[in-house]
Design an enzyme around this catalytic site. Structure first.
Site, PDB file in Angstrom:
ATOM      1  N   GLY A  45       7.581  61.241 -33.923  1.00  0.00           N
ATOM      2  CA  GLY A  45       6.599  62.014 -33.178  1.00  0.00           C
ATOM      3  C   GLY A  45       5.511  62.514 -34.106  1.00  0.00           C
ATOM      4  N   GLN A  50      -1.400  67.576 -37.184  1.00  0.00           N
ATOM      5  CA  GLN A  50      -0.786  67.051 -38.410  1.00  0.00           C
ATOM      6  C   GLN A  50      -1.692  66.081 -39.145  1.00  0.00           C
ATOM      7  OE1 GLN A  50       3.120  66.126 -36.265  1.00  0.00           O
ATOM      8  NE2 GLN A  50       3.803  66.620 -38.324  1.00  0.00           N
ATOM      9  N   CYS A  92      10.327  67.165 -39.992  1.00  0.00           N
ATOM     10  CA  CYS A  92       8.926  67.126 -39.584  1.00  0.00           C
ATOM     11  C   CYS A  92       8.144  66.356 -40.643  1.00  0.00           C
ATOM     12  CB  CYS A  92       8.393  68.555 -39.467  1.00  0.00           C
ATOM     13  SG  CYS A  92       6.662  68.647 -39.014  1.00  0.00           S
ATOM     14  N   LEU A  93       7.227  65.490 -40.206  1.00  0.00           N
ATOM     15  CA  LEU A  93       6.440  64.712 -41.162  1.00  0.00           C
ATOM     16  C   LEU A  93       5.568  65.619 -42.039  1.00  0.00           C
ATOM     17  CD1 LEU A  93       5.347  61.647 -38.990  1.00  0.00           C
ATOM     18  CD2 LEU A  93       7.136  61.735 -40.735  1.00  0.00           C
ATOM     19  N   HIS A 135       9.216  69.940 -29.968  1.00  0.00           N
ATOM     20  CA  HIS A 135       8.750  70.034 -31.357  1.00  0.00           C
ATOM     21  C   HIS A 135       7.245  69.741 -31.446  1.00  0.00           C
ATOM     22  CE1 HIS A 135       9.344  69.191 -35.838  1.00  0.00           C
ATOM     23  NE2 HIS A 135       8.147  68.698 -35.601  1.00  0.00           N
ATOM     24  N   GLU A 136       6.802  68.669 -30.773  1.00  0.00           N
ATOM     25  CA  GLU A 136       5.388  68.276 -30.873  1.00  0.00           C
ATOM     26  C   GLU A 136       4.476  69.240 -30.103  1.00  0.00           C
ATOM     27  OE1 GLU A 136       4.869  66.309 -33.143  1.00  0.00           O
ATOM     28  OE2 GLU A 136       6.831  65.368 -33.287  1.00  0.00           O
ATOM     29  N   HIS A 139       3.666  72.163 -32.119  1.00  0.00           N
ATOM     30  CA  HIS A 139       2.592  71.935 -33.100  1.00  0.00           C
ATOM     31  C   HIS A 139       1.231  72.329 -32.530  1.00  0.00           C
ATOM     32  CE1 HIS A 139       4.144  70.110 -36.742  1.00  0.00           C
ATOM     33  NE2 HIS A 139       4.885  69.249 -36.077  1.00  0.00           N
TER      34      HIS A 139
HETATM   35 ZN    ZN Z   1       6.514  68.190 -36.804  1.00  0.00          ZN
END
Ligand code: ZN
Length: 186
Positions: A45, A50, A92-93, A135-136, A139
């Site tokens: 995701g 991000q 998380c990226l 989660h997304e 963000h």
């Molecule tokens: Zn994340």
């Protein structure tokens, strides 16, 4: 085009993203870039903040873990229903190499616009998709999974991210130094 992923902590990750007025070619290009960036980073995701874009856009593809799923584009996503509780170990990226348990709703109903601007609804329950959606969407509110942790855990992760950023900056400087030089007197 693969974009650079912003590493936490960074002010852009704390901003509240703004809604998209119209899903046009620019938005679709962004969705394509985001999917490419997510796959290149082996993520499931990615949210626009991000890659330093403060708009309410996310992409999710949990098919590496849940093969019956596929790539989902969500523009202006909104959780319209949340039920139950579950705990999942999330990463998380933007926080590479870290994973911690986070409590989330077990079931969510999300409303969004698709790749062509058409409204749709998605329901996910008891699976990674349900976690990824929450989660997304978090963000887009400037919230990361680390914000759900104790301040002690968060500060330890913050220190490790600081080191990681320093290491990356040093590696980049080293790469520049090692690059071949071409000089000509003209
Ligand atoms: Zn994340």
């Amino acid at each position: 085009m693969v974009r650079e992923i912003v590493i936490w902590p960074d002010p852009v990750l704390k901003e509240i993203a703004t809604p998209v007025d119209r899903v046009d070619d620019d938005v679709r290009r962004l969705l394509d870039d985001m999917a490419e960036t997510m796959y290149a980073a082996d993520g499931v995701g990615l949210a626009a903040p991000q890659i330093a874009v403060g708009r309410r856009i996310i992409v999710i593809d949990v098919s590496p873990r849940e093969p019956d799923q596929k790539l989902i584009h969500l523009v202006n996503p909104e959780i319209v229903e949340a039920e139950g509780k579950t705990v999942y170990t999330e990463g998380c990226l933007s926080v590479p190499g870290e994973a911690e348990e986070v409590e989330r709703a077990n079931k969510v109903r999300v409303r969004a616009l698709d790749y062509f601007g058409k409204p749709f609804e998605i329901v996910a329950e008891g699976d990674l998709l349900a976690i990824a959606l929450q989660h997304e969407i978090d963000h887009l509110q400037g919230t990361l999974f680390v914000d759900h942790l104790s301040s002690l855990k968060r500060e330890l992760i913050r220190k490790r991210m600081k080191k990681l950023k320093q290491q990356r900056a040093a590696d980049a400087a080293e790469a520049v130094k090692r690059a071949p030089r071409h000089e000509s007197a003209l």
